[in-house]
Design a protein around this motif. Structure first.
Motif: not given
Length: 203
Positions: A36-48, A169-178, A193-197
């Motif tokens: 990824s680019d230096i300034d790029e943010y990927n919420q789903s990848k951060e979760m993993y 639903h992915e284990l070890h997370t309280e959010f709707e990730n999976g 892929h679902i991240c935070d619903g």
């Protein structure tokens, strides 16, 4: 050394690496090659990444992140392996169609050609689907409903467009990730892929 890139299969690969390191009595390293680019943010990848780091810490492994910066991923994998005197490398690989084999050089062959005094363990992605219960809760019927430019996870159909499927639903997370599984016209299952619903893949 386990190489993880993106998606739910990283957790299973790390667990495979833990088993292997215990069998041979060797230290474990977990490598993520970040393209990824230096300034790029990927919420789903951060979760993993959070899950991978936690698993690495629990196993006493060293978690390594290397920026690709225009280099080949295979070069970075071999470089890190040599730096840490790694003898076993674990990667995940999906099966290629015959056309892909003819038109694109195989990643595994390229990696093997650069490795010295190392063994490569390849875990098929298709087989990891069968181990979904190790990383996710049992699937439940759910829907993806369109909300503006996004698709949101819902327990029931809403609006003009609702796509029915199964949500794991992915284990070890309280959010709707999976993962959201849909059946395609060819009869094959597709996992989104679902991240935070919210759907993070394109339909």
């Amino acid at each position: 050394m386990v190489c993880v890139h993106y998606g739910p299969h990283g957790e299973r690969l790390i667990r495979r690496g833990v088993q292997l390191s215990e069998i041979i009595g060797a230290p474990l390293f977990v490598l993520n090659v970040d393209s990824s680019d230096i300034d790029e943010y990927n919420q789903s990848k951060e979760m993993y990444m959070t899950v991978w780091k936690r698993l690495a810490d629990e196993a006493g492994a060293e978690f390594i992140i290397r920026k690709r910066e225009g280099r080949k991923t295979t070069d970075i994998i071999v470089e890190v392996a040599e730096e840490n005197e790694v003898t076993q490398i674990v990667i995940g690989q999906s099966a290629q169609t015959r056309w892909q084999e003819l038109t694109k050089r195989n990643f595994i062959n390229e990696l093997i050609g650069k490795m010295k005094m190392m063994d490569l363990h390849v875990v098929a992605v298709q087989r990891m689907r069968a181990g979904l219960e190790e990383t996710h809760e049992e699937g439940v019927i759910a829907y993806l409903v369109k909300n503006g430019a996004e698709y949101q996870l819902s327990d029931e159909p809403q609006g003009e467009y609702s796509l029915k499927g199964k949500f794991f639903h992915e284990l070890h997370t309280e959010f709707e990730n999976g993962l959201f599984r849909i059946e395609q016209e060819d009869g094959k299952a597709r996992y989104l892929h679902i991240c935070d619903g919210t759907l993070t893949d394109s339909l």
